[in-house]
Design a protein around this motif. Structure first.
Motif, PDB file in Angstrom:
ATOM      1  N   VAL A   1       4.330  -8.152   1.707  1.00 23.89           N
ATOM      2  CA  VAL A   1       3.556  -8.609   0.554  1.00 23.89           C
ATOM      3  C   VAL A   1       2.064  -8.512   0.856  1.00 23.89           C
ATOM      4  CG1 VAL A   1       2.991 -10.631  -0.850  1.00 23.89           C
ATOM      5  CG2 VAL A   1       5.377 -10.073  -0.382  1.00 23.89           C
ATOM      6  N   ILE A   2       1.665  -8.875   2.063  1.00 24.75           N
ATOM      7  CA  ILE A   2       0.252  -8.774   2.442  1.00 24.75           C
ATOM      8  C   ILE A   2      -0.197  -7.320   2.412  1.00 24.75           C
ATOM      9  CG2 ILE A   2      -1.364  -9.069   4.362  1.00 24.75           C
ATOM     10  CD1 ILE A   2       0.182 -11.635   5.081  1.00 24.75           C
TER      11      ILE A   2
ATOM     12  N   ALA B   1      -0.604  -6.188  -1.131  1.00 24.38           N
ATOM     13  CA  ALA B   1      -1.802  -6.789  -1.721  1.00 24.38           C
ATOM     14  C   ALA B   1      -3.054  -6.040  -1.282  1.00 24.38           C
ATOM     15  CB  ALA B   1      -1.895  -8.264  -1.348  1.00 24.38           C
TER      16      ALA B   1
ATOM     17  N   VAL C   1      -5.614  -4.025  -3.775  1.00 16.38           N
ATOM     18  CA  VAL C   1      -7.056  -4.313  -3.828  1.00 16.38           C
ATOM     19  C   VAL C   1      -7.860  -3.039  -3.598  1.00 16.38           C
ATOM     20  CG1 VAL C   1      -8.938  -5.515  -2.630  1.00 16.38           C
ATOM     21  CG2 VAL C   1      -6.847  -6.749  -3.225  1.00 16.38           C
TER      22      VAL C   1
END
Length: 99
Positions: free
Chosen positions: A13-14, A17, A21
């Motif tokens: 998930v990181i 993300a 971005v």
């Protein structure tokens, strides 16, 4: 202490993300550049070709100008800080070599 296998969903998930971005930042930069180019009255899809054509047709690259005229133009560009010291020296050497 949790196993690495247990942390995989969190790390995944990181990573997603971070990728999201970065993608958003790239899109925002592209949109800002396109707007700026359009506001200046240019077509962003042909900008590189337009600049190249203008450079090739410029008097600075013309062989018809005398060495003195070309050196004078370089001096003016350098005085206005439109070109760096290294660019000035390189261009001056090319003019003096007859290129």
């Amino acid at each position: 202490m949790p196993e690495l296998y247990d942390l995989f969903p969190i790390l995944f998930v990181i990573a997603l993300a971070v990728i999201a971005v970065v993608a958003v930042v790239i899109v925002v930069q592209i949109v800002a550049n396109v707007r700026r180019v359009r506001q200046a009255g240019h077509n962003p899809l042909t900008l590189q070709a337009d600049l190249t054509t203008k450079l090739l047709d410029s008097e600075m690259l013309s062989k018809d100008r005398s060495t003195e005229e070309r050196l004078g133009e370089l001096d003016r560009l350098h005085d206005r800080q439109a070109i760096s010291e290294d660019e000035y020296r390189t261009a001056r050497a090319r003019v003096l070599a007859g290129r």
